[in-house]
Design a protein around this motif. Structure first.
Motif, mmCIF file in Angstrom:
data_model
loop_
_atom_site.group_PDB
_atom_site.id
_atom_site.type_symbol
_atom_site.label_atom_id
_atom_site.label_comp_id
_atom_site.label_asym_id
_atom_site.label_seq_id
_atom_site.Cartn_x
_atom_site.Cartn_y
_atom_site.Cartn_z
ATOM 1 N N LYS A 14 0.837 -1.188 0.000
ATOM 2 C CA LYS A 14 0.000 0.000 0.000
ATOM 3 C C LYS A 14 0.873 1.239 0.000
ATOM 4 O O LYS A 14 2.030 1.204 0.422
ATOM 5 N N SER A 15 0.285 2.362 -0.396
ATOM 6 C CA SER A 15 0.967 3.642 -0.312
ATOM 7 C C SER A 15 1.351 3.900 1.144
ATOM 8 O O SER A 15 0.554 3.679 2.052
ATOM 9 N N GLY A 16 2.581 4.317 1.361
ATOM 10 C CA GLY A 16 3.054 4.614 2.702
ATOM 11 C C GLY A 16 3.755 3.452 3.381
ATOM 12 O O GLY A 16 4.446 3.642 4.379
ATOM 13 N N GLU A 17 3.571 2.230 2.892
ATOM 14 C CA GLU A 17 4.273 1.078 3.461
ATOM 15 C C GLU A 17 5.677 1.022 2.893
ATOM 16 O O GLU A 17 5.919 1.421 1.756
ATOM 17 N N SER A 18 6.614 0.481 3.679
ATOM 18 C CA SER A 18 8.011 0.466 3.246
ATOM 19 C C SER A 18 8.425 -0.850 2.604
ATOM 20 O O SER A 18 9.387 -0.880 1.835
ATOM 21 N N THR A 19 7.717 -1.932 2.883
ATOM 22 C CA THR A 19 8.127 -3.225 2.328
ATOM 23 C C THR A 19 6.987 -3.865 1.545
ATOM 24 O O THR A 19 5.809 -3.689 1.859
ATOM 25 N N PHE A 20 7.383 -4.630 0.531
ATOM 26 C CA PHE A 20 6.436 -5.388 -0.276
ATOM 27 C C PHE A 20 6.101 -6.702 0.415
ATOM 28 O O PHE A 20 6.943 -7.282 1.101
ATOM 29 N N ALA A 21 4.889 -7.214 0.208
ATOM 30 C CA ALA A 21 4.464 -8.524 0.705
ATOM 31 C C ALA A 21 4.215 -9.435 -0.494
ATOM 32 O O ALA A 21 3.517 -9.053 -1.436
ATOM 33 N N LYS A 22 4.784 -10.629 -0.449
ATOM 34 C CA LYS A 22 4.633 -11.589 -1.543
ATOM 35 C C LYS A 22 3.196 -12.072 -1.646
ATOM 36 O O LYS A 22 2.544 -12.342 -0.639
ATOM 37 N N LEU A 23 2.709 -12.168 -2.888
ATOM 38 C CA LEU A 23 1.387 -12.722 -3.173
ATOM 39 C C LEU A 23 1.571 -14.190 -3.576
ATOM 40 O O LEU A 23 2.108 -14.466 -4.653
ATOM 41 N N PRO A 24 1.173 -15.138 -2.718
ATOM 42 C CA PRO A 24 1.370 -16.554 -3.046
ATOM 43 C C PRO A 24 0.420 -17.038 -4.132
ATOM 44 O O PRO A 24 -0.651 -16.483 -4.335
ATOM 45 N N GLY A 25 0.837 -18.089 -4.833
ATOM 46 C CA GLY A 25 -0.018 -18.754 -5.811
ATOM 47 C C GLY A 25 0.086 -18.246 -7.237
ATOM 48 O O GLY A 25 -0.727 -18.611 -8.077
ATOM 49 N N LEU A 26 1.102 -17.426 -7.540
ATOM 50 C CA LEU A 26 1.253 -16.889 -8.898
ATOM 51 C C LEU A 26 1.484 -18.026 -9.890
ATOM 52 O O LEU A 26 2.353 -18.872 -9.680
ATOM 53 N N LYS A 27 0.699 -18.048 -10.974
ATOM 54 C CA LYS A 27 0.803 -19.101 -11.981
ATOM 55 C C LYS A 27 1.262 -18.607 -13.345
ATOM 56 O O LYS A 27 1.885 -19.349 -14.092
ATOM 57 N N GLU A 28 0.904 -17.362 -13.688
ATOM 58 C CA GLU A 28 1.172 -16.892 -15.047
ATOM 59 C C GLU A 28 1.432 -15.396 -15.051
ATOM 60 O O GLU A 28 0.734 -14.636 -14.376
ATOM 61 N N GLU A 45 -8.157 1.886 -4.227
ATOM 62 C CA GLU A 45 -6.882 2.583 -4.069
ATOM 63 C C GLU A 45 -5.836 2.073 -5.052
ATOM 64 O O GLU A 45 -5.901 0.936 -5.518
ATOM 65 N N THR A 46 -4.889 2.926 -5.359
ATOM 66 C CA THR A 46 -3.754 2.550 -6.192
ATOM 67 C C THR A 46 -2.688 1.959 -5.282
ATOM 68 O O THR A 46 -2.351 2.543 -4.249
ATOM 69 N N VAL A 47 -2.186 0.785 -5.649
ATOM 70 C CA VAL A 47 -1.158 0.113 -4.865
ATOM 71 C C VAL A 47 0.069 -0.130 -5.730
ATOM 72 O O VAL A 47 0.007 -0.073 -6.958
ATOM 73 N N SER A 48 1.196 -0.412 -5.086
ATOM 74 C CA SER A 48 2.463 -0.644 -5.786
ATOM 75 C C SER A 48 2.721 -2.135 -5.918
ATOM 76 O O SER A 48 2.481 -2.899 -4.973
#
Length: 136
Positions: free
Chosen positions: A12-26, A85-88
């Motif tokens: 999210k905007s204002g957060e300093s670290t990215f969180a991994k999204l599990p289950g990516l296939k393509e 909201e717009t996220v990174s």
């Protein structure tokens, strides 16, 4: 190079670290194709063109279906869709190439049939340029 090992992370905007999204296939195609703008004068013998504004096209990531708990990618992304909201995002390939961008989220569960895996699509509307970083 195989896509195995690629990851997609979000923050999210204002957060300093990215969180991994599990289950990516393509992964989607990533890049920008400029629109072709016709700019012919009366003196030209053939049409003349210039590159116009870039169009990245549709960016759709496919994920394995999982809605088992609050940390499931489907739930996290659906919450971003609800707020609008717009996220990174940060995509990282196995060789270390990263692509970062901001986007708005739309989530759609894909249909499935007999002996077919359940999936969902993450459709992104870009809100920034693509920042591509080569591996060291």
């Amino acid at each position: 190079m195989l896509a195995n090992g690629a990851t997609l992370e979000v923050k999210k905007s204002g957060e300093s670290t990215f969180a991994k999204l599990p289950g990516l296939k393509e992964l989607p195609d990533v890049g920008v194709e400029p629109e072709k703008v016709e700019n012919t004068t009366l003196e030209d013998e053939i049409k003349q063109y210039e590159n116009g504004i870039g169009d990245p096209g549709d960016m759709t990531y496919k994920f394995k279906w999982d809605n088992g708990d609050a940390k499931a990618s489907y739930r996290i992304l659906r919450e971003y869709e609800k707020t609008g909201e717009t996220v990174s995002f940060k995509e990282t390939l196995k060789d270390g190439t990263t692509t970062e961008f901001d986007a708005q989220v739309a989530v759609k569960r894909a249909g499935a049939g007999v002996n077919a895996a359940m999936e969902f699509d993450l459709n992104l509307s870009l809100q920034s340029n693509l920042k591509i970083t080569d591996p060291a």
